[in-house]
Design a protein around this motif. Structure first.
Motif, PDB file in Angstrom:
ATOM      1  N   ALA A 187     -56.894   3.441 -29.093  1.00 27.67           N
ATOM      2  CA  ALA A 187     -57.250   4.319 -30.203  1.00 27.67           C
ATOM      3  C   ALA A 187     -58.018   3.563 -31.287  1.00 27.67           C
ATOM      4  O   ALA A 187     -58.982   4.085 -31.867  1.00 27.67           O
ATOM      5  CB  ALA A 187     -55.995   4.956 -30.783  1.00 27.67           C
ATOM      6  N   ASP A 188     -57.610   2.323 -31.555  1.00 28.64           N
ATOM      7  CA  ASP A 188     -58.289   1.526 -32.579  1.00 28.64           C
ATOM      8  C   ASP A 188     -59.710   1.155 -32.154  1.00 28.64           C
ATOM      9  O   ASP A 188     -60.638   1.179 -32.966  1.00 28.64           O
ATOM     10  CB  ASP A 188     -57.497   0.251 -32.873  1.00 28.64           C
ATOM     11  CG  ASP A 188     -56.196   0.514 -33.620  1.00 28.64           C
ATOM     12  OD1 ASP A 188     -56.028   1.638 -34.148  1.00 28.64           O
ATOM     13  OD2 ASP A 188     -55.346  -0.395 -33.662  1.00 28.64           O
ATOM     14  N   ARG A 241     -45.514   7.555 -21.932  1.00 26.20           N
ATOM     15  CA  ARG A 241     -44.823   8.069 -23.126  1.00 26.20           C
ATOM     16  C   ARG A 241     -45.612   7.727 -24.389  1.00 26.20           C
ATOM     17  O   ARG A 241     -45.753   8.570 -25.292  1.00 26.20           O
ATOM     18  CB  ARG A 241     -43.412   7.463 -23.197  1.00 26.20           C
ATOM     19  CG  ARG A 241     -42.609   7.890 -24.428  1.00 26.20           C
ATOM     20  CD  ARG A 241     -42.346   9.391 -24.434  1.00 26.20           C
ATOM     21  NE  ARG A 241     -41.677   9.791 -25.665  1.00 26.20           N
ATOM     22  CZ  ARG A 241     -42.299  10.046 -26.810  1.00 26.20           C
ATOM     23  NH1 ARG A 241     -43.627   9.922 -26.884  1.00 26.20           N
ATOM     24  NH2 ARG A 241     -41.627  10.417 -27.876  1.00 26.20           N
ATOM     25  N   ALA A 242     -46.130   6.501 -24.449  1.00 30.58           N
ATOM     26  CA  ALA A 242     -46.942   6.116 -25.609  1.00 30.58           C
ATOM     27  C   ALA A 242     -48.239   6.922 -25.657  1.00 30.58           C
ATOM     28  O   ALA A 242     -48.660   7.384 -26.725  1.00 30.58           O
ATOM     29  CB  ALA A 242     -47.249   4.616 -25.550  1.00 30.58           C
ATOM     30  N   ALA A 243     -48.860   7.111 -24.489  1.00 32.28           N
ATOM     31  CA  ALA A 243     -50.126   7.855 -24.435  1.00 32.28           C
ATOM     32  C   ALA A 243     -49.933   9.325 -24.771  1.00 32.28           C
ATOM     33  O   ALA A 243     -50.826   9.963 -25.347  1.00 32.28           O
ATOM     34  CB  ALA A 243     -50.747   7.714 -23.048  1.00 32.28           C
ATOM     35  N   ALA A 244     -48.778   9.870 -24.419  1.00 29.09           N
ATOM     36  CA  ALA A 244     -48.542  11.300 -24.639  1.00 29.09           C
ATOM     37  C   ALA A 244     -48.644  11.677 -26.114  1.00 29.09           C
ATOM     38  O   ALA A 244     -49.109  12.770 -26.452  1.00 29.09           O
ATOM     39  CB  ALA A 244     -47.178  11.702 -24.086  1.00 29.09           C
ATOM     40  N   ASP A 245     -48.228  10.785 -27.010  1.00 30.84           N
ATOM     41  CA  ASP A 245     -48.318  11.091 -28.439  1.00 30.84           C
ATOM     42  C   ASP A 245     -49.769  11.259 -28.880  1.00 30.84           C
ATOM     43  O   ASP A 245     -50.109  12.178 -29.626  1.00 30.84           O
ATOM     44  CB  ASP A 245     -47.639   9.991 -29.258  1.00 30.84           C
ATOM     45  CG  ASP A 245     -46.126  10.009 -29.127  1.00 30.84           C
ATOM     46  OD1 ASP A 245     -45.572  11.065 -28.754  1.00 30.84           O
ATOM     47  OD2 ASP A 245     -45.495   8.962 -29.380  1.00 30.84           O
ATOM     48  N   VAL A 246     -50.632  10.358 -28.403  1.00 29.24           N
ATOM     49  CA  VAL A 246     -52.056  10.450 -28.731  1.00 29.24           C
ATOM     50  C   VAL A 246     -52.672  11.692 -28.096  1.00 29.24           C
ATOM     51  O   VAL A 246     -53.433  12.432 -28.730  1.00 29.24           O
ATOM     52  CB  VAL A 246     -52.802   9.184 -28.267  1.00 29.24           C
ATOM     53  CG1 VAL A 246     -54.308   9.316 -28.510  1.00 29.24           C
ATOM     54  CG2 VAL A 246     -52.263   7.946 -28.974  1.00 29.24           C
ATOM     55  N   SER A 250     -55.339  17.234 -25.206  1.00 28.68           N
ATOM     56  CA  SER A 250     -55.822  17.053 -23.831  1.00 28.68           C
ATOM     57  C   SER A 250     -55.526  15.635 -23.374  1.00 28.68           C
ATOM     58  O   SER A 250     -55.323  14.727 -24.186  1.00 28.68           O
ATOM     59  CB  SER A 250     -57.331  17.311 -23.737  1.00 28.68           C
ATOM     60  OG  SER A 250     -58.054  16.338 -24.476  1.00 28.68           O
ATOM     61  N   GLY A 251     -55.533  15.453 -22.054  1.00 26.19           N
ATOM     62  CA  GLY A 251     -55.363  14.122 -21.487  1.00 26.19           C
ATOM     63  C   GLY A 251     -55.022  14.188 -20.015  1.00 26.19           C
ATOM     64  O   GLY A 251     -54.646  15.243 -19.486  1.00 26.19           O
ATOM     65  N   SER A 252     -55.167  13.050 -19.360  1.00 29.36           N
ATOM     66  CA  SER A 252     -54.872  12.959 -17.930  1.00 29.36           C
ATOM     67  C   SER A 252     -54.088  11.685 -17.656  1.00 29.36           C
ATOM     68  O   SER A 252     -54.517  10.591 -18.023  1.00 29.36           O
ATOM     69  CB  SER A 252     -56.170  12.955 -17.113  1.00 29.36           C
ATOM     70  OG  SER A 252     -55.893  12.778 -15.735  1.00 29.36           O
TER      71      SER A 252
END
Length: 306
Positions: free
Chosen positions: A90-91, A135-140, A146-148
């Motif tokens: 993200a950064d 789990r960490a990615a799910a927050d973003v 959206s996401g995969s």
């Protein structure tokens, strides 16, 4: 006039991307337009020694081809490490559209000889690692809407294999975990799928060759390059894969399989209920014809790859 690429504007995090399947996915994702976080702790096959050289080398190769990438050396088995690699994505690139959970180790042993430490270590990297990063990615991804999530399972877990109780348990657990993620996250347009890859890589290079038949099998596997896995992963990461979630695929050289998921195959019913004698004389004889054999992966995928 620029040509639109399938992953233009996407950001993908690939774990265990310093070599083998992970590196192939990272390289091809960059060629398809994605910015890539290349995660690799540079561990040996059993997860012991560590070096950042593999991740740095993959990033250099991506940048040489004109792509965008950053290296990450955090450990997927550590929840804080998973948070750090997602934060880095993200950064560095402003978002995170896809994760390929590929990192893994092997500590093969027959079950009756397996130590707690070797069971725990393999499950921590594969199953807990998949949970931690997802789990960490799910927050973003929830914030983005959206996401995969793409996870590497294995026919060692889906079908079975000798001397891999730790690895098989983790890989079958990943398939169930993926289905739960697909169900829980669908409201945010986040999808979750598995790939069972057949490819010659660091993981499969540990297969023992102790017979002419085994040598022939290994030689066939050497012909299956990690690059064969990447197209399915890229599709699942792309907008074109938006309607695909909760599925399990296998990729074997030039073949792509959709893999079945456990469902009832046969039933028996007795109005008055069951006792030991009726189970012995009625239920089991009726069900026995549908028992699953003690197959290993090579029994099911028994033809030469095409």
């Amino acid at each position: 006039m620029s040509v639109t690429k399938p992953l233009d504007g996407k950001v993908i995090l690939v774990t265990g991307a310093g070599g083998g399947i992970g590196r192939a996915i990272a390289m091809e994702a960059a060629k398809a337009g994605a910015a890539v976080v290349v995660n690799d702790i540079g561990a040996s096959l059993d997860g012991q020694s560590q070096s950042s050289a593999a991740a740095d080398d993959a990033v250099a190769a991506i940048e040489k081809d004109g792509g965008r990438a950053v290296a990450n050396g955090d450990d997927v088995s550590n929840p804080d490490g998973a948070q750090a690699m997602v934060r880095q994505a993200a950064d560095a690139f402003g978002r995170l559209d896809a994760v390929a959970n590929n990192a893994g180790i092997l500590r093969d042993s027959f079950f009756h000889k397996m130590t707690y430490e070797n069971f725990d270590a393999v499950v921590k990297v594969h199953l807990y690692g998949t949970f931690n990063v997802s789990r960490a990615a799910a927050d973003v991804m929830r914030e983005q809407g959206s996401g995969s999530l793409i996870h590497m399972t294995s026919t060692s877990g889906l079908v079975g294999n000798l001397a891999q109780a730790n690895y098989s348990a983790a890989k079958l657990g990943i398939a169930a975990l993926s289905k739960s993620m697909a169900l829980d996250l669908q409201r945010w347009n986040i999808r979750s799928n598995c790939i069972a890859p057949f490819a010659w890589s660091r993981m499969t290079s540990s297969i023992k060759v102790d017979s002419p038949e085994q040598e022939e099998r290994v030689n066939r596997m050497k012909e299956m390059s990690p690059e064969k896995i990447a197209p399915v992963a890229l599709y699942l990461a792309s907008d074109d894969g938006a309607d695909t979630t909760g599925q399990i695929f296998a990729v074997r050289n030039n073949e792509i399989f959709l893999v079945s998921q456990p469902r009832p195959v046969r039933s028996v019913h007795r109005g008055e209920g069951w006792n030991f004698e009726s189970v012995r004389s009625h239920a089991m004889p009726a069900l026995r014809a549908s028992y699953m054999p003690l197959d290993v992966s090579a029994d099911v995928f028994c033809w030469d790859p095409i």
